[in-house]
Motif scaffolding. Structure first.
Motif, PDB file in Angstrom:
ATOM      1  N   LEU A  83      40.861  46.104  48.384  1.00  0.00           N
ATOM      2  CA  LEU A  83      40.080  46.068  47.145  1.00  0.00           C
ATOM      3  C   LEU A  83      39.762  44.630  46.759  1.00  0.00           C
ATOM      4  CD1 LEU A  83      38.839  47.553  44.705  1.00  0.00           C
ATOM      5  CD2 LEU A  83      41.093  47.351  43.597  1.00  0.00           C
ATOM      6  N   ALA A  84      40.745  43.735  46.833  1.00  0.00           N
ATOM      7  CA  ALA A  84      40.520  42.335  46.478  1.00  0.00           C
ATOM      8  C   ALA A  84      39.460  41.700  47.377  1.00  0.00           C
ATOM      9  CB  ALA A  84      41.829  41.550  46.543  1.00  0.00           C
ATOM     10  N   ILE A  85      39.530  41.985  48.671  1.00  0.00           N
ATOM     11  CA  ILE A  85      38.534  41.451  49.603  1.00  0.00           C
ATOM     12  C   ILE A  85      37.147  41.987  49.257  1.00  0.00           C
ATOM     13  CG2 ILE A  85      37.746  41.559  52.014  1.00  0.00           C
ATOM     14  CD1 ILE A  85      40.777  41.432  52.776  1.00  0.00           C
ATOM     15  N   GLU A  86      37.058  43.281  49.010  1.00  0.00           N
ATOM     16  CA  GLU A  86      35.758  43.884  48.691  1.00  0.00           C
ATOM     17  C   GLU A  86      35.176  43.297  47.407  1.00  0.00           C
ATOM     18  OE1 GLU A  86      33.570  48.187  48.133  1.00  0.00           O
ATOM     19  OE2 GLU A  86      35.757  48.129  48.091  1.00  0.00           O
ATOM     20  N   ILE A  87      35.991  43.148  46.377  1.00  0.00           N
ATOM     21  CA  ILE A  87      35.503  42.583  45.114  1.00  0.00           C
ATOM     22  C   ILE A  87      34.991  41.169  45.334  1.00  0.00           C
ATOM     23  CG2 ILE A  87      36.219  41.753  42.832  1.00  0.00           C
ATOM     24  CD1 ILE A  87      38.078  44.244  42.725  1.00  0.00           C
ATOM     25  N   ALA A  88      35.757  40.351  46.048  1.00  0.00           N
ATOM     26  CA  ALA A  88      35.325  38.977  46.317  1.00  0.00           C
ATOM     27  C   ALA A  88      34.017  38.953  47.096  1.00  0.00           C
ATOM     28  CB  ALA A  88      36.423  38.212  47.049  1.00  0.00           C
ATOM     29  N   GLU A  89      33.885  39.820  48.103  1.00  0.00           N
ATOM     30  CA  GLU A  89      32.648  39.862  48.893  1.00  0.00           C
ATOM     31  C   GLU A  89      31.455  40.289  48.045  1.00  0.00           C
ATOM     32  OE1 GLU A  89      33.666  42.450  52.158  1.00  0.00           O
ATOM     33  OE2 GLU A  89      34.607  40.802  53.288  1.00  0.00           O
ATOM     34  N   LEU A  90      31.645  41.309  47.203  1.00  0.00           N
ATOM     35  CA  LEU A  90      30.545  41.762  46.347  1.00  0.00           C
ATOM     36  C   LEU A  90      30.161  40.691  45.329  1.00  0.00           C
ATOM     37  CD1 LEU A  90      31.665  45.471  45.793  1.00  0.00           C
ATOM     38  CD2 LEU A  90      29.665  44.700  47.094  1.00  0.00           C
ATOM     39  N   LEU A  91      31.147  39.990  44.790  1.00  0.00           N
ATOM     40  CA  LEU A  91      30.845  38.899  43.854  1.00  0.00           C
ATOM     41  C   LEU A  91      30.099  37.764  44.561  1.00  0.00           C
ATOM     42  CD1 LEU A  91      34.169  38.779  41.808  1.00  0.00           C
ATOM     43  CD2 LEU A  91      31.905  39.358  40.911  1.00  0.00           C
ATOM     44  N   ARG A  92      30.530  37.411  45.764  1.00  0.00           N
ATOM     45  CA  ARG A  92      29.835  36.348  46.517  1.00  0.00           C
ATOM     46  C   ARG A  92      28.392  36.741  46.809  1.00  0.00           C
ATOM     47  NH1 ARG A  92      34.854  36.020  49.311  1.00  0.00           N
ATOM     48  NH2 ARG A  92      35.970  34.224  48.495  1.00  0.00           N
ATOM     49  N   VAL A 101      30.367  50.742  42.036  1.00  0.00           N
ATOM     50  CA  VAL A 101      31.653  51.025  42.673  1.00  0.00           C
ATOM     51  C   VAL A 101      32.818  50.412  41.904  1.00  0.00           C
ATOM     52  CG1 VAL A 101      30.809  51.466  45.003  1.00  0.00           C
ATOM     53  CG2 VAL A 101      31.371  49.138  44.326  1.00  0.00           C
ATOM     54  N   VAL A 102      32.572  49.290  41.248  1.00  0.00           N
ATOM     55  CA  VAL A 102      33.626  48.600  40.503  1.00  0.00           C
ATOM     56  C   VAL A 102      33.009  47.941  39.278  1.00  0.00           C
ATOM     57  CG1 VAL A 102      35.326  46.720  40.583  1.00  0.00           C
ATOM     58  CG2 VAL A 102      34.952  48.101  42.612  1.00  0.00           C
ATOM     59  N   TRP A 103      33.704  48.078  38.150  1.00  0.00           N
ATOM     60  CA  TRP A 103      33.351  47.330  36.946  1.00  0.00           C
ATOM     61  C   TRP A 103      34.477  46.362  36.667  1.00  0.00           C
ATOM     62  CZ3 TRP A 103      31.640  51.678  33.041  1.00  0.00           C
ATOM     63  CH2 TRP A 103      30.410  52.194  33.444  1.00  0.00           C
ATOM     64  N   LEU A 104      34.119  45.121  36.397  1.00  0.00           N
ATOM     65  CA  LEU A 104      35.092  44.085  36.100  1.00  0.00           C
ATOM     66  C   LEU A 104      34.936  43.666  34.644  1.00  0.00           C
ATOM     67  CD1 LEU A 104      34.422  41.837  39.219  1.00  0.00           C
ATOM     68  CD2 LEU A 104      36.150  43.634  38.980  1.00  0.00           C
ATOM     69  N   SER A 105      36.009  43.719  33.880  1.00  0.00           N
ATOM     70  CA  SER A 105      36.007  43.189  32.521  1.00  0.00           C
ATOM     71  C   SER A 105      36.443  41.732  32.594  1.00  0.00           C
ATOM     72  CB  SER A 105      36.961  43.970  31.619  1.00  0.00           C
ATOM     73  OG  SER A 105      36.516  45.297  31.462  1.00  0.00           O
ATOM     74  N   LEU A 106      35.840  40.904  31.748  1.00  0.00           N
ATOM     75  CA  LEU A 106      36.103  39.468  31.781  1.00  0.00           C
ATOM     76  C   LEU A 106      36.733  39.004  30.482  1.00  0.00           C
ATOM     77  CD1 LEU A 106      32.668  38.353  33.262  1.00  0.00           C
ATOM     78  CD2 LEU A 106      34.712  39.094  34.489  1.00  0.00           C
ATOM     79  N   ASP A 107      37.426  37.875  30.544  1.00  0.00           N
ATOM     80  CA  ASP A 107      37.978  37.280  29.336  1.00  0.00           C
ATOM     81  C   ASP A 107      36.828  36.731  28.493  1.00  0.00           C
ATOM     82  OD1 ASP A 107      37.451  35.103  31.161  1.00  0.00           O
ATOM     83  OD2 ASP A 107      38.761  33.852  29.932  1.00  0.00           O
ATOM     84  N   PRO A 108      37.070  36.428  27.218  1.00  0.00           N
ATOM     85  CA  PRO A 108      35.976  35.961  26.349  1.00  0.00           C
ATOM     86  C   PRO A 108      35.231  34.738  26.880  1.00  0.00           C
ATOM     87  CG  PRO A 108      37.840  36.599  25.008  1.00  0.00           C
ATOM     88  CD  PRO A 108      38.301  36.648  26.450  1.00  0.00           C
ATOM     89  N   ALA A 109      35.904  33.868  27.602  1.00  0.00           N
ATOM     90  CA  ALA A 109      35.252  32.669  28.144  1.00  0.00           C
ATOM     91  C   ALA A 109      34.531  32.934  29.470  1.00  0.00           C
ATOM     92  CB  ALA A 109      36.281  31.558  28.336  1.00  0.00           C
ATOM     93  N   ARG A 110      34.656  34.144  30.003  1.00  0.00           N
ATOM     94  CA  ARG A 110      34.058  34.533  31.281  1.00  0.00           C
ATOM     95  C   ARG A 110      34.565  33.676  32.446  1.00  0.00           C
ATOM     96  NH1 ARG A 110      29.649  37.930  31.770  1.00  0.00           N
ATOM     97  NH2 ARG A 110      29.053  36.774  33.626  1.00  0.00           N
ATOM     98  N   THR A 111      35.852  33.287  32.380  1.00  0.00           N
ATOM     99  CA  THR A 111      36.428  32.454  33.435  1.00  0.00           C
ATOM    100  C   THR A 111      37.364  33.214  34.349  1.00  0.00           C
ATOM    101  OG1 THR A 111      38.225  31.765  31.979  1.00  0.00           O
ATOM    102  CG2 THR A 111      36.258  30.346  32.051  1.00  0.00           C
ATOM    103  N   THR A 112      37.736  34.451  33.965  1.00  0.00           N
ATOM    104  CA  THR A 112      38.601  35.241  34.827  1.00  0.00           C
ATOM    105  C   THR A 112      38.372  36.729  34.596  1.00  0.00           C
ATOM    106  OG1 THR A 112      40.833  35.426  35.745  1.00  0.00           O
ATOM    107  CG2 THR A 112      40.651  35.425  33.337  1.00  0.00           C
ATOM    108  N   ILE A 113      38.835  37.509  35.531  1.00  0.00           N
ATOM    109  CA  ILE A 113      38.721  38.964  35.472  1.00  0.00           C
ATOM    110  C   ILE A 113      39.992  39.499  34.815  1.00  0.00           C
ATOM    111  CG2 ILE A 113      38.563  41.056  36.882  1.00  0.00           C
ATOM    112  CD1 ILE A 113      37.211  39.126  39.035  1.00  0.00           C
ATOM    113  N   THR A 114      39.837  40.337  33.797  1.00  0.00           N
ATOM    114  CA  THR A 114      40.993  40.840  33.054  1.00  0.00           C
ATOM    115  C   THR A 114      41.382  42.259  33.465  1.00  0.00           C
ATOM    116  OG1 THR A 114      39.580  41.586  31.258  1.00  0.00           O
ATOM    117  CG2 THR A 114      40.548  39.373  31.062  1.00  0.00           C
TER     118      THR A 114
END
Length: 106
Positions: A16-25, A75-88
């Motif tokens: 899952l981590a690999i797939e998320i990173a690839e889709l984000l890239r 396939v995946v929804w990512l929620s972000l912190d208020p500063a949009r610097t990390t995935i929560t």
């Protein structure tokens, strides 16, 4: 980096981590670089039906999210912190079985 109290998402769910990173890239999203070091806080317990995987303490999310698609389907929804610097937290939408680490122990 994690603080050592929680496993890394990449260790708990490597595919899952690999797939998320690839889709984000593929989207040109710089958050792809944080995926490898995200901690895994466990499954969300906000409701009995919540299927999110927490990568930050509960309540850390802001209102921003990223929707990741494969073949035109979310396939995946990512929620972000208020500063949009990390995935929560991560919501996996395609019904895949993530195994026991994704299950609540109610």
């Amino acid at each position: 980096m994690t603080d050592g109290l929680y496993p890394r998402l990449a260790d708990a769910f490597p595919a899952l981590a690999i797939e998320i990173a690839e889709l984000l890239r593929a989207e040109g999203e710089p958050l792809a670089e944080v995926v490898a070091d995200l901690p895994y806080y466990g499954p969300c317990t906000c409701t009995a039906t919540c299927i999110n995987l927490l990568t930050a303490p509960p309540g850390s999310s802001g209102s921003s999210m990223i929707q990741l698609e494969r073949n035109g389907m979310d396939v995946v929804w990512l929620s972000l912190d208020p500063a949009r610097t990390t995935i929560t937290d991560i919501e996996v939408l395609d019904g895949r079985d993530l195994g026991p680490r994704a299950q609540r122990s109610d």
